[in-house]
Design a protein around this motif. Structure first.
Motif, short mmCIF file in Angstrom:
data_model
loop_
_atom_site.label_atom_id
_atom_site.label_comp_id
_atom_site.label_asym_id
_atom_site.label_seq_id
_atom_site.Cartn_x
_atom_site.Cartn_y
_atom_site.Cartn_z
N ALA A 111 0.83 -1.20 0.00
CA ALA A 111 0.00 0.00 0.00
C ALA A 111 0.86 1.25 0.00
CB ALA A 111 -0.92 0.00 1.22
N VAL A 112 0.21 2.40 -0.15
CA VAL A 112 0.86 3.71 -0.11
C VAL A 112 0.53 4.37 1.22
CG1 VAL A 112 1.01 5.99 -1.18
CG2 VAL A 112 0.70 3.95 -2.62
N PRO A 113 1.50 4.53 2.13
CA PRO A 113 1.21 5.24 3.37
C PRO A 113 0.82 6.69 3.11
CG PRO A 113 3.28 4.03 3.53
CD PRO A 113 2.88 4.03 2.09
N VAL A 114 -0.18 7.16 3.82
CA VAL A 114 -0.61 8.56 3.78
C VAL A 114 -0.29 9.15 5.16
CG1 VAL A 114 -2.52 10.17 3.43
CG2 VAL A 114 -2.46 7.98 2.17
N LEU A 115 0.60 10.14 5.20
CA LEU A 115 1.03 10.69 6.48
C LEU A 115 0.04 11.76 6.94
CD1 LEU A 115 4.90 10.93 6.06
CD2 LEU A 115 3.43 8.96 6.56
N VAL A 116 -0.56 11.53 8.10
CA VAL A 116 -1.56 12.45 8.67
C VAL A 116 -1.09 12.82 10.08
CG1 VAL A 116 -3.98 12.86 9.18
CG2 VAL A 116 -3.35 11.24 7.36
N HIS A 117 -0.67 14.06 10.26
CA HIS A 117 -0.15 14.49 11.56
C HIS A 117 -1.21 14.33 12.63
CE1 HIS A 117 1.68 17.04 14.63
NE2 HIS A 117 2.81 16.99 13.94
N ASP A 118 -0.83 13.72 13.77
CA ASP A 118 -1.84 13.45 14.79
C ASP A 118 -2.30 14.71 15.51
OD1 ASP A 118 0.84 13.42 16.14
OD2 ASP A 118 -0.38 13.06 17.93
N GLY A 119 -1.59 15.84 15.31
CA GLY A 119 -2.00 17.10 15.93
C GLY A 119 -2.94 17.94 15.09
N LEU A 120 -3.30 17.46 13.91
CA LEU A 120 -4.21 18.21 13.06
C LEU A 120 -5.61 18.29 13.68
CD1 LEU A 120 -3.43 16.87 9.48
CD2 LEU A 120 -2.93 19.15 10.34
N PRO A 121 -6.30 19.42 13.48
CA PRO A 121 -7.72 19.45 13.87
C PRO A 121 -8.47 18.33 13.16
CG PRO A 121 -6.94 21.65 13.32
CD PRO A 121 -5.84 20.70 12.92
N ASP A 122 -9.49 17.81 13.82
CA ASP A 122 -10.23 16.67 13.26
C ASP A 122 -10.74 16.94 11.86
OD1 ASP A 122 -9.77 15.31 15.60
OD2 ASP A 122 -11.77 15.67 16.44
N ALA A 123 -11.23 18.15 11.62
CA ALA A 123 -11.80 18.47 10.31
C ALA A 123 -10.73 18.43 9.22
CB ALA A 123 -12.48 19.84 10.34
N VAL A 124 -9.52 18.92 9.54
CA VAL A 124 -8.43 18.93 8.56
C VAL A 124 -7.95 17.50 8.31
CG1 VAL A 124 -6.13 19.80 8.02
CG2 VAL A 124 -7.77 21.25 9.23
N ALA A 125 -7.79 16.72 9.38
CA ALA A 125 -7.38 15.32 9.22
C ALA A 125 -8.39 14.57 8.36
CB ALA A 125 -7.23 14.66 10.58
N ALA A 126 -9.68 14.84 8.58
CA ALA A 126 -10.71 14.18 7.79
C ALA A 126 -10.60 14.57 6.32
CB ALA A 126 -12.09 14.54 8.33
N ARG A 127 -10.25 15.84 6.04
CA ARG A 127 -10.09 16.28 4.65
C ARG A 127 -8.92 15.56 3.99
NH1 ARG A 127 -11.31 21.54 6.38
NH2 ARG A 127 -9.16 22.27 6.17
N VAL A 128 -7.82 15.42 4.72
CA VAL A 128 -6.65 14.73 4.17
C VAL A 128 -7.00 13.28 3.86
CG1 VAL A 128 -4.34 13.86 4.72
CG2 VAL A 128 -4.95 16.23 5.26
N ILE A 129 -7.67 12.61 4.80
CA ILE A 129 -8.04 11.22 4.60
C ILE A 129 -9.01 11.06 3.44
CG2 ILE A 129 -9.28 9.30 5.68
CD1 ILE A 129 -8.00 10.22 8.36
N ALA A 130 -9.96 11.97 3.32
CA ALA A 130 -10.92 11.91 2.22
C ALA A 130 -10.25 12.22 0.89
CB ALA A 130 -12.08 12.88 2.47
N ASP A 131 -9.39 13.24 0.87
CA ASP A 131 -8.73 13.64 -0.38
C ASP A 131 -7.86 12.51 -0.92
OD1 ASP A 131 -7.87 15.96 -2.27
OD2 ASP A 131 -5.98 15.11 -1.56
N SER A 132 -7.21 11.77 -0.04
CA SER A 132 -6.31 10.70 -0.48
C SER A 132 -7.06 9.43 -0.87
CB SER A 132 -5.32 10.37 0.64
OG SER A 132 -6.00 9.88 1.79
N SER A 133 -8.38 9.44 -0.72
CA SER A 133 -9.19 8.23 -0.98
C SER A 133 -8.63 7.05 -0.19
CB SER A 133 -9.23 7.91 -2.47
OG SER A 133 -9.79 8.97 -3.21
N THR A 134 -8.35 7.32 1.08
CA THR A 134 -7.76 6.31 1.94
C THR A 134 -8.66 5.07 2.03
OG1 THR A 134 -6.38 7.76 3.28
CG2 THR A 134 -7.26 5.82 4.37
N ASP A 135 -8.02 3.89 1.95
CA ASP A 135 -8.75 2.62 2.03
C ASP A 135 -8.76 2.05 3.44
OD1 ASP A 135 -9.22 2.04 -0.97
OD2 ASP A 135 -7.08 2.48 -0.89
N PHE A 136 -7.81 2.47 4.27
CA PHE A 136 -7.74 1.95 5.64
C PHE A 136 -7.02 2.99 6.49
CE2 PHE A 136 -6.47 -0.73 9.17
CZ PHE A 136 -7.49 -1.67 9.27
#
Length: 419
Positions: A111-136
């Protein structure tokens, strides 16, 4: 007003020295890289199996064999969840040994790791996860164990394959400025080239380097430029979640390299100064690496370097400048470089396969926007052809930084002079 693109220096006689050779697209490339990052890491695991790979202060201590075994079982667990080649796995966890295990597990699964900083606001982290089309998602908020299954390693990757998704525009480092994160595609070639460049530029030894890594792992400066090069030389990454007991850690863990940002060093120096008055010695630290990325650029690098030098008298210091789009590297300057007091802040000299150009009406006079290209530079943004078109001129990446370049190739931050 006319815009010029001026390559600098125009005739660089040493640009094609081995092992670099110019490709058909004009970009310098290393000619002897392993086919994929996982293959490089596999070689090191077999060479240094009993060495400590990761030490988390107050947590696990993992040898290379232990780390590889646990990562391959995470890969097997991900496979049982239907994750395979090219799928995206978000790493949304705090810094620690588990982060490293999860990251390597995602890599080994194909797989391709998607790096999501754990200090991001929830809304921003959700945008990153959605934008990357994360599978897991391997989520920092879960108390559940990491996926576990029969050991599995996907070894079918190629140099040109996507290997990592990092997010920029503040998404990795500065949550307050993370309104519109942009996904940056980094291939195996980008990562392996950055690793090779850092190992060479910082002269990393293979006899047991112990690197206290204080940079965020969810950013290129921490993951690509420190974690992976340390593994590439069979060294030990020491992590101190929460930043507690750092001074004591330097002594007790026999640290010989410290990697941080200027802001982190500024926060650390008072503690070191106080403890040194109690007899704590830091002479064992022989390498200091500062990530001088744009979000944390020092305001007074000469003064900062002198202060850090006082705390680590035996250390040689490097400041590495880069952007997420350049795999976190591009320019480097060490403490032997003569920096005139009062001059514009120094960013450094290009290293590895990085080449520079200037863009703007004063480019021919040595002032303008810094452009760079090299084997470490991304080809495009994730699912964003407009931003890709806006930020690239051919193979040249527009950094957005206004700089000047002198006759020796030293880059300084500073706005173009009025014409």
């Amino acid at each position: 007003m006319s815009q010029f693109l001026v390559e600098y220096p125009p005739n660089r006689s040493h640009a094609c020295d081995a092992p670099l050779a110019r490709g058909s697209d004009g970009v310098l490339r290393y000619g002897n890289l392993t086919p994929a990052l996982t293959e490089l890491l596999d070689l090191q695991v077999h060479a240094f199996s009993t060495r400590e790979a990761v030490v988390e202060i107050g947590g696990p201590r993992l040898s290379y064999r232990d780390l590889w075994r646990s990562a391959s079982r995470i890969a097997g667990g991900l496979q049982e969840h239907g994750i395979g080649y090219g799928d995206r796995v978000a790493i949304h966890m705090p810094t620690g040994a588990r982060w490293v295990q999860a990251f390597l597990g995602a890599l080994l699964s194909g797989a391709v790791p998607v790096l999501v900083h754990d200090g991001l606001p929830d809304a921003v982290a959700a945008r990153v996860i959605a934008d990357s089309s994360t599978d897991f998602v391997l989520d920092c908020g879960s108390d559940a164990d990491l996926p576990d299954g029969a050991a599995f390693i996907d070894d079918g990757a190629a140099l040109s394959d996507l290997a990592l998704l990092c997010y920029t525009s503040g998404a990795g480092v500065c949550p307050a400025n993370a309104a519109t994160p942009k996904g940056v595609e980094l291939t195996n070639e980008n990562l392996l080239s950055a690793i090779r460049s850092v190992v060479t530029a910082l002269d990393l030894p293979t006899d047991g380097l112990r690197n206290l890594l204080l940079l965020p792992l969810a950013h290129a400066s921490g993951c690509v430029d420190q974690l992976l090069p340390t593994f590439a030389v069979g060294g030990t990454v020491v992590l101190a979640p929460g930043g507690r007991r750092l001074a004591e850690t330097i002594v007790s863990e026999r640290i010989d390299m410290v990697s941080a940002t200027p802001r982190i060093f500024a926060r650390l120096l008072p503690e070191l100064a106080e403890l040194r008055t109690e007899g704590l010695r830091t002479d064992g630290v022989v390498r200091i690496s500062t990530a001088g990325h744009r979000a944390a650029a020092p305001t007074d690098p000469v003064q900062r370097a002198a202060t850090v030098r006082d705390m680590f008298p035996a250390a040689r210091q490097w400041s590495v400048w880069g952007a997420t789009e350049t795999s976190g590297i591009g320019l480097v300057v060490d403490d032997d470089t003569d920096t005139a007091p009062g001059a514009d802040p120094v960013l450094g000299f290009p290293f590895g396969g990085t080449e520079l150009a200037l863009w703007g009406p004063q480019a021919q006079a040595g002032h303008g926007e810094l452009l760079c290209r090299g084997p470490n530079v991304t080809r495009r943004y994730w699912n964003d052809p407009k931003t890709t078109a806006d930020r690239f001129t051919g193979s040249w990446f527009h950094t957005g930084d206004q700089v000047s370049i002198d006759a020796d190739g030293l880059v300084r931050r500073g706005h173009a002079q009025a014409g």
